[in-house]
Enzyme design. Structure first.
Site, PDB file in Angstrom:
ATOM      1  N   THR A  15       0.839  -1.200   0.000  1.00  0.00           N
ATOM      2  CA  THR A  15       0.000   0.000   0.000  1.00  0.00           C
ATOM      3  C   THR A  15       0.868   1.242   0.000  1.00  0.00           C
ATOM      4  O   THR A  15       1.999   1.210   0.511  1.00  0.00           O
ATOM      5  CB  THR A  15      -0.952   0.042   1.222  1.00  0.00           C
ATOM      6  OG1 THR A  15      -1.670   1.289   1.223  1.00  0.00           O
ATOM      7  CG2 THR A  15      -0.227  -0.093   2.543  1.00  0.00           C
ATOM      8  N   GLY A  16       0.327   2.315  -0.550  1.00  0.00           N
ATOM      9  CA  GLY A  16       1.027   3.588  -0.510  1.00  0.00           C
ATOM     10  C   GLY A  16       0.527   4.462   0.627  1.00  0.00           C
ATOM     11  O   GLY A  16       0.923   5.619   0.739  1.00  0.00           O
ATOM     12  N   HIS A  19      -1.219   5.456   6.782  1.00  0.00           N
ATOM     13  CA  HIS A  19      -2.253   5.305   7.829  1.00  0.00           C
ATOM     14  C   HIS A  19      -2.760   3.872   7.866  1.00  0.00           C
ATOM     15  O   HIS A  19      -2.986   3.298   8.931  1.00  0.00           O
ATOM     16  CB  HIS A  19      -3.432   6.249   7.573  1.00  0.00           C
ATOM     17  CG  HIS A  19      -3.055   7.681   7.560  1.00  0.00           C
ATOM     18  ND1 HIS A  19      -2.857   8.413   8.705  1.00  0.00           N
ATOM     19  CD2 HIS A  19      -2.827   8.527   6.533  1.00  0.00           C
ATOM     20  CE1 HIS A  19      -2.532   9.654   8.387  1.00  0.00           C
ATOM     21  NE2 HIS A  19      -2.503   9.739   7.077  1.00  0.00           N
ATOM     22  N   GLU A  44      -4.984  -0.421 -10.722  1.00  0.00           N
ATOM     23  CA  GLU A  44      -6.321  -0.531 -10.120  1.00  0.00           C
ATOM     24  C   GLU A  44      -7.340  -0.597 -11.257  1.00  0.00           C
ATOM     25  O   GLU A  44      -7.589   0.393 -11.938  1.00  0.00           O
ATOM     26  CB  GLU A  44      -6.604   0.656  -9.192  1.00  0.00           C
ATOM     27  CG  GLU A  44      -5.753   0.600  -7.945  1.00  0.00           C
ATOM     28  CD  GLU A  44      -6.305   1.403  -6.752  1.00  0.00           C
ATOM     29  OE1 GLU A  44      -7.429   1.929  -6.832  1.00  0.00           O
ATOM     30  OE2 GLU A  44      -5.582   1.478  -5.744  1.00  0.00           O
ATOM     31  N   ASP A  72      -8.453  -2.630  -0.816  1.00  0.00           N
ATOM     32  CA  ASP A  72      -9.171  -1.543  -1.460  1.00  0.00           C
ATOM     33  C   ASP A  72     -10.310  -1.166  -0.529  1.00  0.00           C
ATOM     34  O   ASP A  72     -11.056  -2.035  -0.056  1.00  0.00           O
ATOM     35  CB  ASP A  72      -9.683  -1.942  -2.849  1.00  0.00           C
ATOM     36  CG  ASP A  72      -9.940  -0.698  -3.697  1.00  0.00           C
ATOM     37  OD1 ASP A  72      -9.169   0.281  -3.573  1.00  0.00           O
ATOM     38  OD2 ASP A  72     -10.916  -0.676  -4.456  1.00  0.00           O
ATOM     39  N   ALA A  73     -10.422   0.136  -0.254  1.00  0.00           N
ATOM     40  CA  ALA A  73     -11.386   0.589   0.751  1.00  0.00           C
ATOM     41  C   ALA A  73     -12.078   1.839   0.266  1.00  0.00           C
ATOM     42  O   ALA A  73     -11.661   2.449  -0.724  1.00  0.00           O
ATOM     43  CB  ALA A  73     -10.659   0.867   2.063  1.00  0.00           C
ATOM     44  N   PHE A 148      -7.582   9.671   9.495  1.00  0.00           N
ATOM     45  CA  PHE A 148      -7.205  10.285   8.215  1.00  0.00           C
ATOM     46  C   PHE A 148      -8.425  10.399   7.313  1.00  0.00           C
ATOM     47  O   PHE A 148      -9.489   9.845   7.615  1.00  0.00           O
ATOM     48  CB  PHE A 148      -6.088   9.484   7.539  1.00  0.00           C
ATOM     49  CG  PHE A 148      -6.482   8.083   7.100  1.00  0.00           C
ATOM     50  CD1 PHE A 148      -6.581   7.049   8.008  1.00  0.00           C
ATOM     51  CD2 PHE A 148      -6.754   7.806   5.757  1.00  0.00           C
ATOM     52  CE1 PHE A 148      -6.938   5.765   7.611  1.00  0.00           C
ATOM     53  CE2 PHE A 148      -7.103   6.529   5.343  1.00  0.00           C
ATOM     54  CZ  PHE A 148      -7.199   5.508   6.268  1.00  0.00           C
ATOM     55  N   ALA A 149      -8.243  11.152   6.240  1.00  0.00           N
ATOM     56  CA  ALA A 149      -9.246  11.282   5.162  1.00  0.00           C
ATOM     57  C   ALA A 149     -10.656  11.541   5.717  1.00  0.00           C
ATOM     58  O   ALA A 149     -10.902  12.578   6.338  1.00  0.00           O
ATOM     59  CB  ALA A 149      -9.183  10.064   4.242  1.00  0.00           C
TER      60      ALA A 149
HETATM   61  P1  ITT Z   1      -3.461   2.100  -1.548  1.00  0.00           P
HETATM   62  O1  ITT Z   1      -4.399   1.902  -2.727  1.00  0.00           O
HETATM   63  O2  ITT Z   1      -2.040   2.341  -1.946  1.00  0.00           O
HETATM   64  O3  ITT Z   1      -3.617   1.048  -0.490  1.00  0.00           O
HETATM   65  P2  ITT Z   1      -5.145   4.415  -1.043  1.00  0.00           P
HETATM   66  O4  ITT Z   1      -5.169   5.492   0.016  1.00  0.00           O
HETATM   67  O5  ITT Z   1      -5.165   4.875  -2.475  1.00  0.00           O
HETATM   68  O6  ITT Z   1      -3.868   3.484  -0.781  1.00  0.00           O
HETATM   69  P3  ITT Z   1      -7.613   3.030  -1.541  1.00  0.00           P
HETATM   70  O7  ITT Z   1      -7.388   2.990  -3.013  1.00  0.00           O
HETATM   71  O8  ITT Z   1      -8.119   1.810  -0.849  1.00  0.00           O
HETATM   72  O9  ITT Z   1      -6.302   3.425  -0.747  1.00  0.00           O
HETATM   73  O10 ITT Z   1      -8.521   4.278  -1.268  1.00  0.00           O
HETATM   74  C1  ITT Z   1      -9.268   4.324  -0.167  1.00  0.00           C
HETATM   75  C2  ITT Z   1      -9.580   5.769   0.178  1.00  0.00           C
HETATM   76  O11 ITT Z   1     -10.760   5.731   0.998  1.00  0.00           O
HETATM   77  C3  ITT Z   1      -8.488   6.367   1.064  1.00  0.00           C
HETATM   78  O12 ITT Z   1      -7.510   7.061   0.322  1.00  0.00           O
HETATM   79  C4  ITT Z   1      -9.311   7.302   1.953  1.00  0.00           C
HETATM   80  O13 ITT Z   1      -9.571   8.507   1.265  1.00  0.00           O
HETATM   81  C5  ITT Z   1     -10.617   6.532   2.109  1.00  0.00           C
HETATM   82  N1  ITT Z   1     -10.555   5.656   3.298  1.00  0.00           N
HETATM   83  C6  ITT Z   1     -10.378   4.296   3.324  1.00  0.00           C
HETATM   84  N2  ITT Z   1     -10.321   3.846   4.568  1.00  0.00           N
HETATM   85  C7  ITT Z   1     -10.450   4.926   5.366  1.00  0.00           C
HETATM   86  C8  ITT Z   1     -10.456   5.115   6.753  1.00  0.00           C
HETATM   87  O14 ITT Z   1     -10.267   4.103   7.598  1.00  0.00           O
HETATM   88  N3  ITT Z   1     -10.625   6.350   7.224  1.00  0.00           N
HETATM   89  C9  ITT Z   1     -10.796   7.391   6.395  1.00  0.00           C
HETATM   90  N4  ITT Z   1     -10.796   7.314   5.061  1.00  0.00           N
HETATM   91  C10 ITT Z   1     -10.620   6.097   4.554  1.00  0.00           C
END
Ligand code: ITT
Length: 193
Positions: A15-16, A19, A44, A72-73, A148-149
């Site tokens: 993952t990049g 958090h 992706e 993926d989240a 985060f986010a």
């Molecule tokens: P990787 O793909 O490299 O793992 P990413 O940040 O791009 O890192 P995702 O493609 O899974 O990860 O994107 C998920 C986004 O959803 C993430 O960047 C956040 O903006 C949001 N997100 C996911 N889980 C979260 C959490 O636990 N709390 C807050 N925001 C979250």
């Protein structure tokens, strides 16, 4: 080859997102597993979280020639027809939380959920996926300095604090990531014995 070579105690999370790594490390510790981290990036594909996790895990397992997990989240908001969903990362970087709050102004049904899909794959097997979700609702304004986010926007069901007001250990007790990783850890440890 022994079982511990097939199912090492240490697993590499691709993952990049730092958090995610910190949260996943805390969760893995509870299950007696160790997390290595590699920031590699992977294609992706278009599709749902499960499609992305499956494809990503297979791609990296073959490239590194070792077992890996990817995640993926995203956050899914009912009133926005489950947007941003798989676009959560992009939407966070562009609209941000203020943009989401604008889209939600005067919206009564603020139901939302976080979803996390872990993809696990080895060079010799097909990918497995593990889904974790946590339901809740979108706050009227951002609250909290942790996480985060979208965390400061999200009240998990039954709590009067947002994820942004919970320390990592508290969020890790019941987050979407806790649930997907716990499913994975239980499945994985079941195979080790
Ligand atoms: P990787 O793909 O490299 O793992 P990413 O940040 O791009 O890192 P995702 O493609 O899974 O990860 O994107 C998920 C986004 O959803 C993430 O960047 C956040 O903006 C949001 N997100 C996911 N889980 C979260 C959490 O636990 N709390 C807050 N925001 C979250």
């Amino acid at each position: 080859m022994t079982k511990s070579e097939h199912f090492p105690l240490s697993i590499t999370f691709i993952t990049g997102n730092q958090h995610k790594v910190k949260e996943a490390r805390g969760i893995f510790e509870k299950f007696g597993l160790k997390l290595e981290h590699a920031d590699l990036g992977y294609p992706e594909i278009q599709g749902d979280l499960a499609d992305v996790a499956r494809y990503g895990a297979k791609h990296v397992a073959e490239r590194l020639n070792k077992p890996v997990i990817v995640e993926d989240a995203g956050i899914f908001i009912k009133a926005l027809k489950w947007f941003p969903g798989t676009y959560s990362s992009y939407v966070q970087e562009t609209l941000g939380n203020e943009g989401i709050l604008k889209l939600m102004s005067n919206v009564e049904d603020r139901s939302a959920e976080f979803r996390s899909v872990i993809g696990y794959c080895t060079p010799k097997t097909e990918p497995e996926i593990f889904l974790g979700t946590v339901k809740g609702h979108i706050a009227p304004k951002e609250k909290g300095k942790y996480g985060f986010a979208y965390d400061p926007l999200f009240y998990p069901e039954g709590y009067d604090k947002t994820f942004g007001e919970l320390k990592r250990e508290e969020k890790n007790e019941f987050s979407h990531r806790r649930r997907s990783l716990e499913k994975f850890a239980e499945w994985y440890k079941g195979r080790m014995v």
